[in-house]
Design a protein around this motif. Sequence first.
Motif, PDB file in Angstrom:
ATOM      1  N   GLU A 101      -7.021  -2.727  -4.824  1.00 20.18           N
ATOM      2  CA  GLU A 101      -8.364  -3.205  -4.487  1.00 20.18           C
ATOM      3  C   GLU A 101      -9.237  -2.024  -4.065  1.00 20.18           C
ATOM      4  O   GLU A 101     -10.377  -1.884  -4.506  1.00 20.18           O
ATOM      5  CB  GLU A 101      -8.294  -4.239  -3.363  1.00 20.18           C
ATOM      6  CG  GLU A 101      -8.255  -5.664  -3.824  1.00 20.18           C
ATOM      7  CD  GLU A 101      -7.032  -5.978  -4.674  1.00 20.18           C
ATOM      8  OE1 GLU A 101      -7.227  -6.329  -5.860  1.00 20.18           O
ATOM      9  OE2 GLU A 101      -5.902  -5.875  -4.186  1.00 20.18           O
ATOM     10  N   SER A 102      -8.697  -1.169  -3.207  1.00 18.23           N
ATOM     11  CA  SER A 102      -9.438   0.006  -2.750  1.00 18.23           C
ATOM     12  C   SER A 102      -9.639   1.002  -3.889  1.00 18.23           C
ATOM     13  O   SER A 102     -10.729   1.559  -4.069  1.00 18.23           O
ATOM     14  CB  SER A 102      -8.696   0.672  -1.596  1.00 18.23           C
ATOM     15  OG  SER A 102      -8.543  -0.208  -0.513  1.00 18.23           O
ATOM     16  N   GLU A 301      -5.554  -5.032  11.205  1.00 22.90           N
ATOM     17  CA  GLU A 301      -4.793  -3.848  10.779  1.00 22.90           C
ATOM     18  C   GLU A 301      -4.817  -3.701   9.265  1.00 22.90           C
ATOM     19  O   GLU A 301      -4.936  -2.579   8.742  1.00 22.90           O
ATOM     20  CB  GLU A 301      -3.360  -3.951  11.294  1.00 22.90           C
ATOM     21  CG  GLU A 301      -3.243  -3.740  12.802  1.00 22.90           C
ATOM     22  CD  GLU A 301      -1.890  -4.128  13.353  1.00 22.90           C
ATOM     23  OE1 GLU A 301      -1.571  -3.700  14.481  1.00 22.90           O
ATOM     24  OE2 GLU A 301      -1.133  -4.864  12.671  1.00 22.90           O
ATOM     25  N   LEU A 302      -4.710  -4.816   8.550  1.00 23.92           N
ATOM     26  CA  LEU A 302      -4.775  -4.746   7.087  1.00 23.92           C
ATOM     27  C   LEU A 302      -6.175  -4.347   6.642  1.00 23.92           C
ATOM     28  O   LEU A 302      -6.331  -3.560   5.699  1.00 23.92           O
ATOM     29  CB  LEU A 302      -4.376  -6.091   6.480  1.00 23.92           C
ATOM     30  CG  LEU A 302      -4.467  -6.196   4.947  1.00 23.92           C
ATOM     31  CD1 LEU A 302      -3.726  -5.057   4.264  1.00 23.92           C
ATOM     32  CD2 LEU A 302      -3.935  -7.545   4.475  1.00 23.92           C
ATOM     33  N   ILE A 306      -7.096  -1.101   4.257  1.00 22.31           N
ATOM     34  CA  ILE A 306      -7.889  -1.198   3.026  1.00 22.31           C
ATOM     35  C   ILE A 306      -8.965  -0.113   3.013  1.00 22.31           C
ATOM     36  O   ILE A 306      -9.154   0.590   2.015  1.00 22.31           O
ATOM     37  CB  ILE A 306      -8.516  -2.599   2.897  1.00 22.31           C
ATOM     38  CG1 ILE A 306      -7.427  -3.642   2.604  1.00 22.31           C
ATOM     39  CG2 ILE A 306      -9.570  -2.621   1.791  1.00 22.31           C
ATOM     40  CD1 ILE A 306      -7.903  -5.077   2.668  1.00 22.31           C
ATOM     41  N   THR A 307      -9.657   0.051   4.133  1.00 20.47           N
ATOM     42  CA  THR A 307     -10.704   1.068   4.236  1.00 20.47           C
ATOM     43  C   THR A 307     -10.107   2.474   4.189  1.00 20.47           C
ATOM     44  O   THR A 307     -10.648   3.371   3.531  1.00 20.47           O
ATOM     45  CB  THR A 307     -11.490   0.886   5.545  1.00 20.47           C
ATOM     46  OG1 THR A 307     -12.065  -0.426   5.572  1.00 20.47           O
ATOM     47  CG2 THR A 307     -12.600   1.916   5.664  1.00 20.47           C
ATOM     48  N   GLN A 308      -8.983   2.662   4.869  1.00 21.50           N
ATOM     49  CA  GLN A 308      -8.322   3.972   4.882  1.00 21.50           C
ATOM     50  C   GLN A 308      -7.874   4.372   3.480  1.00 21.50           C
ATOM     51  O   GLN A 308      -8.020   5.529   3.075  1.00 21.50           O
ATOM     52  CB  GLN A 308      -7.114   3.910   5.812  1.00 21.50           C
ATOM     53  CG  GLN A 308      -6.297   5.188   5.870  1.00 21.50           C
ATOM     54  CD  GLN A 308      -5.039   5.010   6.722  1.00 21.50           C
ATOM     55  OE1 GLN A 308      -5.030   4.261   7.699  1.00 21.50           O
ATOM     56  NE2 GLN A 308      -3.973   5.690   6.347  1.00 21.50           N
ATOM     57  N   THR A 309      -7.349   3.418   2.732  1.00 23.46           N
ATOM     58  CA  THR A 309      -6.912   3.695   1.357  1.00 23.46           C
ATOM     59  C   THR A 309      -8.086   4.116   0.492  1.00 23.46           C
ATOM     60  O   THR A 309      -7.984   5.052  -0.313  1.00 23.46           O
ATOM     61  CB  THR A 309      -6.227   2.453   0.755  1.00 23.46           C
ATOM     62  OG1 THR A 309      -5.128   2.062   1.588  1.00 23.46           O
ATOM     63  CG2 THR A 309      -5.716   2.740  -0.649  1.00 23.46           C
ATOM     64  N   LEU A 310      -9.201   3.438   0.642  1.00 16.85           N
ATOM     65  CA  LEU A 310     -10.406   3.803  -0.113  1.00 16.85           C
ATOM     66  C   LEU A 310     -10.810   5.239   0.191  1.00 16.85           C
ATOM     67  O   LEU A 310     -11.106   6.020  -0.728  1.00 16.85           O
ATOM     68  CB  LEU A 310     -11.546   2.838   0.237  1.00 16.85           C
ATOM     69  CG  LEU A 310     -12.916   3.183  -0.359  1.00 16.85           C
ATOM     70  CD1 LEU A 310     -12.860   3.155  -1.881  1.00 16.85           C
ATOM     71  CD2 LEU A 310     -13.978   2.221   0.161  1.00 16.85           C
ATOM     72  N   ASP A 311     -10.813   5.605   1.459  1.00 20.37           N
ATOM     73  CA  ASP A 311     -11.199   6.960   1.841  1.00 20.37           C
ATOM     74  C   ASP A 311     -10.263   8.005   1.234  1.00 20.37           C
ATOM     75  O   ASP A 311     -10.703   9.086   0.813  1.00 20.37           O
ATOM     76  CB  ASP A 311     -11.197   7.095   3.369  1.00 20.37           C
ATOM     77  CG  ASP A 311     -12.289   6.259   4.043  1.00 20.37           C
ATOM     78  OD1 ASP A 311     -13.243   5.885   3.349  1.00 20.37           O
ATOM     79  OD2 ASP A 311     -12.160   5.983   5.250  1.00 20.37           O
ATOM     80  N   GLU A 312      -8.967   7.684   1.175  1.00 18.67           N
ATOM     81  CA  GLU A 312      -7.980   8.646   0.672  1.00 18.67           C
ATOM     82  C   GLU A 312      -8.085   8.865  -0.833  1.00 18.67           C
ATOM     83  O   GLU A 312      -7.908   9.985  -1.314  1.00 18.67           O
ATOM     84  CB  GLU A 312      -6.575   8.165   1.034  1.00 18.67           C
ATOM     85  CG  GLU A 312      -6.248   8.267   2.524  1.00 18.67           C
ATOM     86  CD  GLU A 312      -4.882   7.700   2.852  1.00 18.67           C
ATOM     87  OE1 GLU A 312      -4.266   7.084   1.958  1.00 18.67           O
ATOM     88  OE2 GLU A 312      -4.429   7.869   4.003  1.00 18.67           O
TER      89      GLU A 312
END
Length: 325
Positions: A101-102, A301-302, A306-312
């Motif tokens: 999704e991210s 936490e999920l 999701i946001t952290q994955t997008l940033d990475e």
Amino acid sequence: MTGTMSQMKTRIGCIVALLAFAVTADAQEPYPTRPIRLVVGFGAGGPTDIPARFIADKLGDALGQRVIVENKPAASGMVATRDMLSQPRDGYTLLLCTHFESINTAAYKNVQFKLSELAPISLIAKYYYGVALANAIPADTLEAFVQYAKAHRGEVTYATIGAGSAQEILARQLEKLTGIIMNRIPFRGGPQVVQEMVAGRVDFYVSPTLAIVPQYEAKQLKILAVSAPQRLKNLSDIPTLTEKGIDFVRFGWLGICAGAGTPQPIIDRLHRDIVTIVGTPEYRAMIEKAGSFAVSSTPGELDKLITQTLDEVASSIREFGLQQD
């Protein structure tokens, strides 16, 4: 007369109270009252489908209604996401949400949904990747493969299930870190890639370990390294990329999401039941057999993951020019 008026007011008050109670009771109709769909954006039998079906089966038992898995393996999971988001936000259509999704949000200009439209419920698993190699390539270690690939520049083929997929990003990152160049071969899904590797028609694939452990155990392909911070229990003979001097730790994740706007009591009920399922020894044994990990979370936490994955992934997608229309 006064007594009569008083009695009438009392009766009217009782009627109003009963009507209000009836409306409230109707609004709080027990959930669920019909089967629930769990939409999965990847094919049957793959690393997302197997845990999804386990969760669906046990969740159905807990809720007293069937939870039906529907596979919609197209467009890196975007078809499934759009399907779920197109339905009423009433808890009767859920999504097996993943890090895709991210990734899709960063990789595709016309993704047609926003991450804010998801209502995270809980993580259900975290998994690491294995660097898989076809038996036809004469290399049994990562070092030997890198030497072979450098000697056969551009000849080694690597599989991807989408230009912006995790598999594509990880393969590109490994090319950069090791100094090799491979030839990209696109596929529709992971199960097809594994079949082609076993047949010797594609050489290299960065895959969730769940999808390749059976073939590795049957000696139909090789696993050169894993992307975990330490060796996996079921692959204790396989080194990590870090052990091989490559600073590379990556994981994928699976969760259950609804559409934003789903009533909070429904989110709470689903969260409670899913966390209970993920915590069972039966689920943990099933998921850990292939090197994945049973992990639950709060909705918050999920959402943060999701946001952290997008940033990475966003920076890698820009670096390798992987954004698609």
